[in-house]
Design an enzyme around this catalytic site. Sequence first.
Site, PDB file in Angstrom:
ATOM      1  N   GLY A   1      24.537  -1.760 -49.938  1.00 13.85           N
ATOM      2  CA  GLY A   1      23.362  -0.964 -50.322  1.00 13.85           C
ATOM      3  C   GLY A   1      23.716   0.490 -50.539  1.00 13.85           C
ATOM      4  O   GLY A   1      22.993   1.406 -50.152  1.00 13.85           O
TER       5      GLY A   1
ATOM      6  N   GLY B   1      19.388   5.631 -51.361  1.00 14.89           N
ATOM      7  CA  GLY B   1      18.889   5.903 -50.012  1.00 14.89           C
ATOM      8  C   GLY B   1      19.954   6.125 -48.948  1.00 14.89           C
ATOM      9  O   GLY B   1      20.899   6.923 -49.111  1.00 14.89           O
TER      10      GLY B   1
ATOM     11  N   VAL C   1      23.748  -9.558 -52.074  1.00 18.14           N
ATOM     12  CA  VAL C   1      24.163 -10.063 -50.752  1.00 18.14           C
ATOM     13  C   VAL C   1      23.625 -11.473 -50.475  1.00 18.14           C
ATOM     14  O   VAL C   1      24.094 -12.154 -49.563  1.00 18.14           O
ATOM     15  CB  VAL C   1      23.753  -9.118 -49.583  1.00 18.14           C
ATOM     16  CG1 VAL C   1      24.526  -7.806 -49.617  1.00 18.14           C
ATOM     17  CG2 VAL C   1      22.257  -8.890 -49.532  1.00 18.14           C
TER      18      VAL C   1
ATOM     19  N   TYR D   1       8.865  -8.763 -42.637  1.00 19.78           N
ATOM     20  CA  TYR D   1       9.862  -7.674 -42.620  1.00 19.78           C
ATOM     21  C   TYR D   1      10.242  -7.380 -41.170  1.00 19.78           C
ATOM     22  O   TYR D   1      11.434  -7.260 -40.841  1.00 19.78           O
ATOM     23  CB  TYR D   1       9.319  -6.418 -43.314  1.00 19.78           C
ATOM     24  CG  TYR D   1      10.316  -5.271 -43.267  1.00 19.78           C
ATOM     25  CD1 TYR D   1      11.519  -5.347 -43.952  1.00 19.78           C
ATOM     26  CD2 TYR D   1      10.072  -4.127 -42.495  1.00 19.78           C
ATOM     27  CE1 TYR D   1      12.455  -4.316 -43.887  1.00 19.78           C
ATOM     28  CE2 TYR D   1      10.992  -3.087 -42.431  1.00 19.78           C
ATOM     29  CZ  TYR D   1      12.182  -3.194 -43.128  1.00 19.78           C
ATOM     30  OH  TYR D   1      13.110  -2.178 -43.056  1.00 19.78           O
TER      31      TYR D   1
ATOM     32  N   GLY E   1      12.792   5.185 -38.210  1.00 17.55           N
ATOM     33  CA  GLY E   1      11.384   5.145 -38.632  1.00 17.55           C
ATOM     34  C   GLY E   1      11.346   5.482 -40.114  1.00 17.55           C
ATOM     35  O   GLY E   1      12.245   5.094 -40.867  1.00 17.55           O
TER      36      GLY E   1
HETATM   37  P1  NDP Z   1      16.613   1.844 -50.714  1.00 10.82           P
HETATM   38  O1  NDP Z   1      15.672   0.924 -51.430  1.00 10.82           O
HETATM   39  O2  NDP Z   1      16.717   3.242 -51.163  1.00 10.82           O
HETATM   40  O3  NDP Z   1      18.077   1.198 -50.693  1.00 10.82           O
HETATM   41  C1  NDP Z   1      18.280  -0.172 -50.473  1.00 10.82           C
HETATM   42  C2  NDP Z   1      19.728  -0.505 -50.814  1.00 10.82           C
HETATM   43  O4  NDP Z   1      19.952  -1.882 -50.515  1.00 10.82           O
HETATM   44  C3  NDP Z   1      20.033  -0.299 -52.283  1.00 10.82           C
HETATM   45  O5  NDP Z   1      21.308   0.278 -52.417  1.00 10.82           O
HETATM   46  C4  NDP Z   1      20.026  -1.706 -52.849  1.00 10.82           C
HETATM   47  O6  NDP Z   1      20.972  -1.788 -53.907  1.00 10.82           O
HETATM   48  C5  NDP Z   1      20.506  -2.530 -51.637  1.00 10.82           C
HETATM   49  N1  NDP Z   1      20.029  -3.908 -51.703  1.00 10.82           N
HETATM   50  C6  NDP Z   1      18.768  -4.360 -51.512  1.00 10.82           C
HETATM   51  N2  NDP Z   1      18.711  -5.674 -51.701  1.00 10.82           N
HETATM   52  C7  NDP Z   1      19.986  -6.073 -52.001  1.00 10.82           C
HETATM   53  C8  NDP Z   1      20.570  -7.308 -52.331  1.00 10.82           C
HETATM   54  N3  NDP Z   1      19.847  -8.443 -52.364  1.00 10.82           N
HETATM   55  N4  NDP Z   1      21.892  -7.369 -52.613  1.00 10.82           N
HETATM   56  C9  NDP Z   1      22.632  -6.244 -52.582  1.00 10.82           C
HETATM   57  N5  NDP Z   1      22.138  -5.028 -52.274  1.00 10.82           N
HETATM   58  C10 NDP Z   1      20.826  -4.958 -52.013  1.00 10.82           C
HETATM   59  O7  NDP Z   1      16.169   1.779 -49.184  1.00 10.82           O
HETATM   60  P2  NDP Z   1      16.783   2.420 -47.840  1.00 10.82           P
HETATM   61  O8  NDP Z   1      17.971   3.236 -48.103  1.00 10.82           O
HETATM   62  O9  NDP Z   1      15.650   3.023 -47.128  1.00 10.82           O
HETATM   63  O10 NDP Z   1      17.167   1.076 -47.073  1.00 10.82           O
HETATM   64  C11 NDP Z   1      18.435   0.845 -46.501  1.00 10.82           C
HETATM   65  C12 NDP Z   1      18.246   0.063 -45.207  1.00 10.82           C
HETATM   66  O11 NDP Z   1      17.509   0.878 -44.291  1.00 10.82           O
HETATM   67  C13 NDP Z   1      17.472  -1.242 -45.352  1.00 10.82           C
HETATM   68  O12 NDP Z   1      18.097  -2.220 -44.550  1.00 10.82           O
HETATM   69  C14 NDP Z   1      16.099  -0.878 -44.793  1.00 10.82           C
HETATM   70  O13 NDP Z   1      15.439  -2.004 -44.285  1.00 10.82           O
HETATM   71  C15 NDP Z   1      16.476   0.101 -43.715  1.00 10.82           C
HETATM   72  N6  NDP Z   1      15.435   0.991 -43.235  1.00 10.82           N
HETATM   73  C16 NDP Z   1      14.784   1.836 -44.101  1.00 10.82           C
HETATM   74  C17 NDP Z   1      13.796   2.676 -43.622  1.00 10.82           C
HETATM   75  C18 NDP Z   1      13.003   3.583 -44.505  1.00 10.82           C
HETATM   76  O14 NDP Z   1      11.926   4.065 -44.068  1.00 10.82           O
HETATM   77  N7  NDP Z   1      13.438   3.886 -45.700  1.00 10.82           N
HETATM   78  C19 NDP Z   1      13.477   2.711 -42.198  1.00 10.82           C
HETATM   79  C20 NDP Z   1      14.185   1.770 -41.393  1.00 10.82           C
HETATM   80  C21 NDP Z   1      15.151   0.967 -41.913  1.00 10.82           C
HETATM   81  P3  NDP Z   1      20.762  -2.550 -55.289  1.00 10.82           P
HETATM   82  O15 NDP Z   1      19.296  -2.541 -55.593  1.00 10.82           O
HETATM   83  O16 NDP Z   1      21.604  -1.784 -56.268  1.00 10.82           O
HETATM   84  O17 NDP Z   1      21.314  -3.912 -55.017  1.00 10.82           O
HETATM   85  C1  8X3 Z   2      11.232   0.841 -42.517  1.00  9.34           C
HETATM   86  C2  8X3 Z   2      10.291   1.581 -41.636  1.00  9.34           C
HETATM   87  O1  8X3 Z   2       7.973   1.461 -40.579  1.00  9.34           O
HETATM   88  O2  8X3 Z   2       8.138   0.917 -42.941  1.00  9.34           O
HETATM   89  O3  8X3 Z   2      11.955  -0.122 -41.842  1.00  9.34           O
HETATM   90  O4  8X3 Z   2       8.930  -0.604 -41.279  1.00  9.34           O
HETATM   91  S1  8X3 Z   2       8.772   0.787 -41.601  1.00  9.34           S
END
Ligand code: NDP
Ligand code: 8X3
Length: 249
Positions: A8, A12, A58, A150, A181
């Site tokens: 990923g 982000g 993935v 989720y 968060g």
């Molecule tokens: P983004 O949507 O900005 O980034 C998500 C990343 O995951 C992208 O690079 C995307 O790449 C990759 N991804 C998603 N699905 C797949 C897949 N099937 N195969 C390969 N790559 C995949 O979100 P975040 O940076 O916020 O999320 C990153 C992690 O942080 C996640 O696990 C999320 O659950 C977690 N998280 C996020 C929070 C938030 O508030 N933002 C809070 C808590 C946890 P691409 O689309 O190019 O494949």
């Molecule tokens: C992302 C944070 O609160 O939207 O994991 O689930 S929340």
Amino acid sequence: MKTALITGATSGIGRATARLFAENGIRLVLCGRREDRLEELQAELSGKTQVYTLQFDVRDREAVLQQIHSLPEAFATIDILVNNAGNAHGLGPIQSGSLDDWDAMIDSNVKGLLYVSKAVIPGMTARNSGHIINIGSIAGKEVYPNGNVYCATKYAVDALNKAMRIDLVQHGIRVGAIHPGMVETEFSEVRFKGDTERAAQVYQAFTPLRPEDIADIILFVVTRPYHVNIGDVVVTPTAQATATISKRD
Ligand code: NDP
Ligand code: 8X3
């Protein structure tokens, strides 16, 4: 020089971590589905460190295993695995949940994390060395209304983080999770299926975390002395007390 594989990395938290790791001289294997983004990031970071990209979903276990096992020699020894790829798809009561959304979350956030781990961990156990960072969520510490599947996937990440730490301790492998968060990334755009207005509202009237805040913590965790393992970090914006209680202006 250490080598990190980040899933990923195209957006982000993963992209911010790639940038910070590059600043700190960590060799990078960057993974994601969006090839254009991988190429852009490789071009941006190549002056700072060595970068190799892997384009796979993935959820595709053959692709995950085949690509990670085919890394060129210079990138094949993964010292740090950041299991970050994942997303939420939808937000609504369980009785009206979409099976496609459920599959997407379970297949990427849980099974995808396992496939990548399966491709990387045997090399770590053979070397008795390695560090795994699993990106969980406060959604893996508390269930909130409409979060159902989720939250279930992030509870699974929490369990797998603990399980990895137990199973890998005899190999000297460090394992820890970061549970953020609200972080302003493309996360809510994905959750709300491209509805950018609704996504922006999630982060309005308070200061959310930035992806760079999480990258800072990940860098701190991986740069501790070897005898220090940070197992579990919950981090929220100051204005967020729980998944559902925030102070809005
Ligand atoms: P983004 O949507 O900005 O980034 C998500 C990343 O995951 C992208 O690079 C995307 O790449 C990759 N991804 C998603 N699905 C797949 C897949 N099937 N195969 C390969 N790559 C995949 O979100 P975040 O940076 O916020 O999320 C990153 C992690 O942080 C996640 O696990 C999320 O659950 C977690 N998280 C996020 C929070 C938030 O508030 N933002 C809070 C808590 C946890 P691409 O689309 O190019 O494949
Ligand atoms: C992302 C944070 O609160 O939207 O994991 O689930 S929340």
